[in-house]
Design a protein around this motif. Structure first.
Motif: not given
Length: 883
Positions: A656-660, A676-689
């Motif tokens: 959300q900071e990046k949106v601002k 973003q709150k609806k799609d990523f309520p806990k953020g995005i977990p680390q997945c790796g390249t």
């Protein structure tokens, strides 16, 4: 068959279990390695559970718990090979795996075509493979659409390099005239309260270059983090001096051949940007009826999606002609009314004049459907593309009533004038009503402004002639080139407006001539420099060069003009460089299917015209990446995802900071943050390249758009963990080393036959560019054949370090890592390097997996096709034969 986006499989769970703290000493072999019957029952329960879970979980997210991050802490200066002699971590961690490898690859020059000779590859072949990355706009950061392009292209590049080809993959960035200038203008307004006009042109360009130098490296950083094996020594920016000279050369040559000309025509105009814009920068917003929309520069919303009907009284005709329009303000520029000649209502009115000397004319062809539907159609040549063509046929005047800034001749804003016109028509009793009307509203994608067709003098490219020549070359050439369109569509493409009223870009190398004793400026001349243009003008007008005054056109060239030169300008054209001789035409162009006409067709036309060759031998289009709901990626929707946020993980707060921090207005910010709150309520977990690349390549490139969810990428991270645990088990089983192969058991012969079949599938589908089939075959072999069957059935044999079984295991794992390397370069390099101490002395290896020969079926001995009997229940057996 594996499919992206599924819940974690039983096979993955079982591997994590049997490869826990000590893979060689399970506490209970019967529980750690369940019997086939119990395994089948457990799988059935898990499948049923997964189905129920997916039905009750609309987001279909893979189960995920935060994993402990493992960091690579050894002191390894950038460019030095990673130390793989350190203890093997007990669990997979992207941070650990992806550390140091890329810097080493880059420093060693593994991405350069010169390594083909320098490394003295034993499998080198006399073939080249070249392509350019579609240059991303230097306006910020890459998104998942760019990541798909990188993942696909890098897989092809690494595969060809491992085949021994001389590979050149050139990185680059596009200066993105309108996009970049818009970003910088908004930044200056926000930070300094100044507009572009408050600076001189030179001062403003200094601000743009300052911004480019700050932000431009972010894209290259992202490409490196994605593992893209680009030749960075040849990186190309479209505003570099060498590239700028190529742009000037192309413009001059096209002018000399009559393919570029200056003329007055109707173009797409953005009043907010005060510039012409290309078709690709015009979005079409579908309206079903009356809709109130926010428009830049207006305090209140403006009404669209309605049809206003009003009447034109006709002189010497006892009646009137009613016309309808969605843009009543343009009636001030009407010059005629078109009616169908067979319409009995208007036979007596043909050739007469209405109010304001409006000519009543008939037109049978272009307006047939409109005239039949509406009865009569108003003609406004200076503000409508179709009306402009009609004015050419009937020699109608063209009256401009809307200015470049969007105001009417009386300095009234165009949409404020709309209601004034309706009020005036009502006052004169000429208003006949208003109703809802479905329509497609053209909107500037850069500013959100409503596009206004305006009549202006601009520079144009004759596309029809160039397209015909390109088709002739493609038909007589051995190169394979195909666009999903007909020959007539290509040849009848309209001329291309290449002028842009901007300051950032390649200033058009054309000059208006002013002669002595002549107050009026003469026609235009062009040249590679002002001095050359002066010499041309002197010859043309028969005067001395020093007597001529030149004024350069302040406009710049369309960004698509310079990017259309990329396949050969990046190689040094117009100079006949060694790169141009060796790597042109490019072997392939891989890009999004939405760029066929805007970029691909223009590259083809310019390439054929300027080099007499098609710029690439093959074209490969991939589908567009959408979010998991099927929506197009858009910053205002909050669904544009930075690939690095998937690779490293990110919290909702930071998202959300990046949106601002972006350039969205407050209303768009609110919508994006709520999404973003609806799609990523806990953020995005680390997945790796590696997981992100594998997930992207696992989708079919041609066909429907790709709806990518984070859960699909998480599933691929689970696959990375399975590979990690499999290698831990393998290293423990290999012990002090492996021996040469002895007679194989039926289980050994079966897994070797499955590996051979997998290699064949990879061969065939890589050649067909069916990368999703390659990834599916590799996943299926590793998970279902190697882990679910071979390791489970052979665990006791492997624990006893039986030489034959261990040799087979080494062969399968090493070969599989090599097969997976183009898709998952980091984890495969890490695991392959750890496997090298156990390599048979008779098997030479390259310094890096990226230079290792890609496995081929011809190099493998096809094993017998055994029948493998696996007991799965009392009295039943499963027979598997490799055909």
């Amino acid at each position: 068959m594996w499919r992206a986006g599924r819940v974690l499989t039983v096979a993955e769970r079982s591997t994590v279990r049997f490869c826990s703290s000590n893979p060689l000493k399970p506490s209970n072999s019967s529980s750690s390695f369940p019997r086939p019957q119990a395994e089948k029952q457990r799988r059935k329960r898990e499948r049923e559970k997964a189905i129920l879970s997916s039905q009750h979980n609309a987001q279909d997210q893979a189960k995920w718990t935060e994993k402990e991050a493992v960091a690579y802490t050894a002191h390894t200066p950038p460019g030095i090979k990673k130390d793989t002699s350190l203890p093997f971590p007990s669990s997979y961690s992207p941070d650990y795996v992806e550390s140091s490898w890329y810097q080493w690859w880059e420093k060693e020059g593994y991405f350069s075509p010169e390594q083909h000779v320098r490394e003295k590859l034993t499998h080198a072949v006399d073939r080249t493979f070249s392509l350019c990355i579609p240059p991303p706009n230097v306006t910020g950061t890459l998104h998942l659409g760019h990541a798909l392009t990188v993942a696909v292209e890098d897989a092809l590049v690494r595969w060809r390099r491992m085949q021994g080809c001389r590979v050149l993959w050139v990185p680059g960035c596009d200066h993105a005239g309108i996009a970049t200038q818009s970003v910088v203008e908004r930044r200056l307004l926000r930070e300094q309260g100044k507009q572009r006009q408050d600076f001189t042109r030179e001062e403003f360009l200094q601000e743009v270059w300052r911004w480019k130098n700050e932000k431009g490296e972010e894209i290259y950083h992202q490409l490196r983090r994605l593992g893209a094996s680009l030749d960075w020594q040849r990186a190309c920016f479209t505003m570099d001096p060498a590239f700028s000279r190529a742009v000037t050369e192309a413009f001059v040559r096209l002018c000399d051949s009559g393919l570029v000309y200056r003329s007055e025509a109707l173009i797409n105009w953005s009043c907010a940007l005060q510039s012409a814009i290309s078709d690709i920068e015009v979005d079409s917003k579908e309206l079903s009826g009356q809709t109130m929309l926010s428009v830049p520069g207006y305090e209140h919303k403006v009404e669209f999606g309605t049809m206003v009907t009003f009447a034109y009284p006709v002189e010497d005709y006892n009646g009137e002609v009613a016309v309808s329009t969605t843009r009543p303000e343009t009636m001030l520029g009407d010059v005629a009314v078109a009616v169908h000649p067979d319409d009995p209502r208007y036979q007596a009115a043909l050739g007469l004049y209405g109010l304001k000397k409006i000519h009543i004319l008939f037109h049978r062809y272009s307006f047939l459907h409109l005239c039949v539907f509406l009865g009569a159609v108003k003609v406004t040549p200076a503000h409508d593309h179709t009306d402009f063509l009609l004015s050419q046929r009937h020699s109608l005047p063209r009256i401009t009533v809307i200015g470049e800034d969007g105001t009417m001749n009386s300095h009234l804003k165009r949409f404020d004038a709309r209601q004034r016109v309706v009020d005036a028509l009502t006052e004169r009793k000429l208003f006949r009503g208003k109703k809802d009307h479905s329509m497609a509203l053209p909107i500037c994608s850069r500013s959100g402004d409503i596009i206004e067709p305006l009549l202006k003098k601009q520079w144009f490219v004759r596309c029809g002639k160039m397209a015909k020549k390109a088709i002739q070359v493609s038909l007589t050439s051995e190169q394979i080139f195909h666009l999903n369109t007909s020959k007539s569509e290509v040849c009848n493409v309209i001329d291309w407006c290449i002028s842009r009223q901007l300051w950032w870009g390649h200033q058009i190398p054309a000059y208006q001539v002013e002669l002595p004793d002549s107050p009026a400026k003469q026609e235009w001349v062009w040249g590679r420099s002002e001095e050359e243009a002066r010499q041309r003008a002197a010859v043309k007008y028969g005067v001395k060069p020093e007597a001529i005054s030149l004024t350069q056109d302040p406009d710049v060239l369309d960004t698509w003009f310079s990017s259309g030169l990329f396949p050969f300008a990046m190689l040094g054209w117009p100079q006949q460089t060694a790169d141009l001789q060796h790597f042109y035409p490019n072997s392939i162009l891989e890009t999004g299917s939405d760029l066929i006409f805007f970029w691909v067709a223009r590259m083809v036309m310019l390439g054929v015209e300027l080099t007499d060759q098609l710029p690439f031998k093959q074209v490969l289009f991939h589908s567009l990446v959408r979010d998991k709901h099927g929506r197009k990626m858009s910053k205002s929707l909050g669904n544009v995802i930075d690939p690095l946020d998937v690779i490293h993980g990110i919290s909702l707060e930071r998202l959300q900071e990046k949106v601002k921090e972006g350039n969205l207005d407050p209303r768009e910010q609110a919508v994006a943050m709520e999404a973003q709150k609806k799609d990523f309520p806990k953020g995005i977990p680390q997945c790796g390249t590696d997981a992100l690349r594998f997930a992207l390549c696992s989708h079919k490139m041609q066909g429907e758009d790709i709806s990518l969810s984070i859960s699909q990428v998480l599933s691929c991270r689970h696959f990375c963990n399975k590979m990690w645990q499999t290698l831990r088990f393998t290293l423990g089983a290999l012990g002090d080393g492996t021996a040469s192969l002895h007679p194989l058991s039926s289980m050994d012969r079966w897994i070797c036959s499955r590996l051979y079949s997998t290699v064949v599938q990879c061969e065939q589908n890589f050649e067909a560019y069916e990368l999703h089939t390659v990834t599916s075959a590799l996943y299926s072999f590793w998970v279902h054949s190697l882990c679910d069957v071979y390791l489970v059935r052979n665990v006791h044999t492997l624990q006893q370090a039986r030489q034959v079984a261990c040799s087979v295991l080494y062969h399968c794992v090493s070969t599989s890592l090599t097969l997976l390397s183009p898709f998952m370069p980091f984890i495969t390099e890490e695991l392959w390097q750890r496997l090298q101490p156990f390599r048979p002395q008779t098997a030479p290896a390259a310094a890096s997996l990226s230079l290792q020969p890609y496995p081929t079926s011809s190099q493998l001995v096809r094993p017998p096709t055994p029948t493998l009997r696996i007991n799965i229940s009392r009295g039943l057996s499963l027979h598997t034969r490799v055909e």
